[in-house]
Design a protein around this motif. Structure first.
Motif, PDB file in Angstrom:
ATOM      1  N   LYS A   1      76.521 -10.785  77.587  1.00 10.74           N
ATOM      2  CA  LYS A   1      75.253 -11.461  77.232  1.00 10.74           C
ATOM      3  C   LYS A   1      74.193 -11.089  78.262  1.00 10.74           C
ATOM      4  O   LYS A   1      74.531 -10.589  79.363  1.00 10.74           O
ATOM      5  CB  LYS A   1      75.453 -12.976  77.187  1.00 10.74           C
ATOM      6  CG  LYS A   1      75.870 -13.605  78.492  1.00 10.74           C
ATOM      7  CD  LYS A   1      76.125 -15.090  78.308  1.00 10.74           C
ATOM      8  CE  LYS A   1      76.464 -15.775  79.633  1.00 10.74           C
ATOM      9  NZ  LYS A   1      77.698 -15.241  80.243  1.00 10.74           N
ATOM     10  N   PRO A   2      72.934 -11.300  77.932  1.00  7.28           N
ATOM     11  CA  PRO A   2      71.871 -10.971  78.889  1.00  7.28           C
ATOM     12  C   PRO A   2      72.094 -11.636  80.239  1.00  7.28           C
ATOM     13  O   PRO A   2      72.456 -12.815  80.312  1.00  7.28           O
ATOM     14  CB  PRO A   2      70.615 -11.511  78.198  1.00  7.28           C
ATOM     15  CG  PRO A   2      70.931 -11.436  76.743  1.00  7.28           C
ATOM     16  CD  PRO A   2      72.383 -11.777  76.641  1.00  7.28           C
TER      17      PRO A   2
ATOM     18  N   GLU B   1      66.337   1.500  83.277  1.00  2.00           N
ATOM     19  CA  GLU B   1      66.777   0.888  82.027  1.00  2.00           C
ATOM     20  C   GLU B   1      67.316   1.942  81.079  1.00  2.00           C
ATOM     21  O   GLU B   1      66.630   2.927  80.783  1.00  2.00           O
ATOM     22  CB  GLU B   1      65.625   0.128  81.369  1.00  2.00           C
ATOM     23  CG  GLU B   1      66.061  -0.706  80.164  1.00  2.00           C
ATOM     24  CD  GLU B   1      64.941  -1.612  79.674  1.00  2.00           C
ATOM     25  OE1 GLU B   1      64.644  -2.610  80.346  1.00  2.00           O
ATOM     26  OE2 GLU B   1      64.368  -1.292  78.611  1.00  2.00           O
TER      27      GLU B   1
ATOM     28  N   ILE C   1      72.900  -6.610  82.079  1.00  2.00           N
ATOM     29  CA  ILE C   1      72.492  -6.596  80.674  1.00  2.00           C
ATOM     30  C   ILE C   1      71.070  -7.176  80.555  1.00  2.00           C
ATOM     31  O   ILE C   1      70.816  -8.313  80.949  1.00  2.00           O
ATOM     32  CB  ILE C   1      73.456  -7.411  79.805  1.00  2.00           C
ATOM     33  CG1 ILE C   1      74.893  -6.923  79.973  1.00  2.00           C
ATOM     34  CG2 ILE C   1      73.033  -7.367  78.343  1.00  2.00           C
ATOM     35  CD1 ILE C   1      75.141  -5.532  79.469  1.00  2.00           C
ATOM     36  N   VAL C   2      70.166  -6.360  80.024  1.00  3.13           N
ATOM     37  CA  VAL C   2      68.782  -6.801  79.822  1.00  3.13           C
ATOM     38  C   VAL C   2      68.603  -7.384  78.424  1.00  3.13           C
ATOM     39  O   VAL C   2      67.942  -8.405  78.235  1.00  3.13           O
ATOM     40  CB  VAL C   2      67.806  -5.626  80.034  1.00  3.13           C
ATOM     41  CG1 VAL C   2      66.378  -6.059  79.711  1.00  3.13           C
ATOM     42  CG2 VAL C   2      67.913  -5.084  81.449  1.00  3.13           C
ATOM     43  N   GLU C   3      69.210  -6.733  77.438  1.00  2.00           N
ATOM     44  CA  GLU C   3      69.003  -7.154  76.054  1.00  2.00           C
ATOM     45  C   GLU C   3      70.227  -6.835  75.213  1.00  2.00           C
ATOM     46  O   GLU C   3      70.842  -5.778  75.365  1.00  2.00           O
ATOM     47  CB  GLU C   3      67.773  -6.440  75.478  1.00  2.00           C
ATOM     48  CG  GLU C   3      67.439  -6.801  74.034  1.00  2.00           C
ATOM     49  CD  GLU C   3      66.254  -6.017  73.504  1.00  2.00           C
ATOM     50  OE1 GLU C   3      66.201  -5.797  72.283  1.00  2.00           O
ATOM     51  OE2 GLU C   3      65.395  -5.601  74.318  1.00  2.00           O
TER      52      GLU C   3
ATOM     53  N   PHE D   1      72.647  -2.260  73.135  1.00  2.00           N
ATOM     54  CA  PHE D   1      72.372  -2.981  74.375  1.00  2.00           C
ATOM     55  C   PHE D   1      71.384  -2.196  75.224  1.00  2.00           C
ATOM     56  O   PHE D   1      71.315  -0.969  75.148  1.00  2.00           O
ATOM     57  CB  PHE D   1      73.655  -3.174  75.203  1.00  2.00           C
ATOM     58  CG  PHE D   1      74.758  -3.900  74.487  1.00  2.00           C
ATOM     59  CD1 PHE D   1      74.836  -5.289  74.521  1.00  2.00           C
ATOM     60  CD2 PHE D   1      75.731  -3.202  73.787  1.00  2.00           C
ATOM     61  CE1 PHE D   1      75.849  -5.958  73.867  1.00  2.00           C
ATOM     62  CE2 PHE D   1      76.750  -3.867  73.127  1.00  2.00           C
ATOM     63  CZ  PHE D   1      76.816  -5.253  73.167  1.00  2.00           C
TER      64      PHE D   1
END
Length: 210
Positions: free
Chosen positions: A101-102, A84, A57-59, A75
Motif C-alpha cells: 500500500k502507499p 520515481e 510505494i507512492v501510488e 504501481f
C-alpha cells in the motif's frame, strides 16, 4: 394365465435385448458415468516481484478484480537512486491480490501483488486403461454442465503425468487386491467470460476417438 406369462416373457426379452444393445454401444448409464471425468476449473497465477532499487510505494494504480493489460502501470515507486519509477503489468490478466500500500517500504525481490493470468486449467485423474486415448497438445472438448446454459469450450492437454501416490485406487479381484494406476492430466484453456475459477469442468472420454 398363459397370456400374462407370455407378456412377462416378452417384456423380459425386450429389456435384455435393449440392455445388450446399450452396453455394446457404450451408452448405458454406467458407461456414461465412467467416461465422465470431472475436475475443478482453476486459473494460473503469477506473483509480481519488485525488481528495482529499494524505495517506497507512492501510488497503487489498480484494485483487486481489475482487468489489466501488459505494460499498464500498476504501481509507482520512489527510490533515492532512481527517483520515481513505474511497475508495469508483465502480461494481460486481472488483479487477484494487492500486497503493498502507499507508504510501504519495499526491497528488491519483495512481492507486490498476485496476478491472475488469462489462462484456465483443470486437472483430471484418468485410469491407466483410458490414458491411451490422450496425448500432450491434443485438443479436447471441456463441458461445464452446471451452468444455467451448459457451456462447452475447446481445451488442450498441457501435460500428462503419474498421479500422486495418494490418488492411486485399490480395486478388488478374485485373488486379493491390486493397485489401479492413475494419471494426472492437465487441460488448459483460454479464459471465458462465462466461466469462473471453482466451476466444475467435465471431459467425456467416450467423445474421443482413438
Amino acid at each position: 394365465m398363459k397370456i400374462k406369462t407370455g407378456l412377462y416373457i416378452g417384456i423380459a426379452i425386450v429389456l435384455i435385448v435393449g440392455g445388450a444393445l446399450l452396453a455394446v454401444k457404450g451408452k448405458d448409464a454406467v458407461s456414461q458415468a465412467e467416461s465422465r471425468k470431472q475436475g475443478i476449473l482453476d486459473a494460473e497465477q503469477k506473483t509480481l516481484l519488485y525488481q528495482n532499487s529499494p524505495g517506497s510505494i507512492v501510488e497503487v494504480g489498480v484494485a483487486v478484480g481489475d482487468s489489466i493489460k501488459q505494460g499498464e502501470v500498476l504501481f509507482k515507486v520512489k527510490s533515492a537512486e532512481e527517483g520515481e519509477t513505474d511497475v508495469l503489468a508483465p502480461e494481460d490478466g486481472s488483479v487477484n491480490r494487492i500486497i503493498v500500500k502507499p507508504g510501504d517500504q519495499i526491497q528488491q525481490g519483495m512481492p507486490m501483488a498476485i496476478l491472475q493470468k488469462n489462462n484456465f486449467y483443470t486437472d483430471l485423474y484418468i485410469q491407466e486403461s483410458e490414458i491411451q486415448k490422450l496425448e500432450v497438445n491434443q485438443s479436447i472438448s471441456v463441458h461445464f454442465p452446471y451452468l444455467e446454459h451448459p457451456a462447452e469450450v475447446t481445451g488442450v492437454i498441457a501435460s500428462i503425468g503419474v498421479a500422486p501416490q495418494f490418488a492411486s485406487l485399490r480395486m478388488s479381484r478374485e485373488k486379493g487386491q491390486a493397485d489401479l494406476s492413475m494419471f494426472l492430466v492437465r487441460v488448459a484453456m483460454d479464459a471465458n467470460a462465462d466461466l469462473l475459477p471453482g466451476m466444475t469442468a467435465e471431459v467425456k472420454l467416450d467423445e474421443i476417438t482413438d
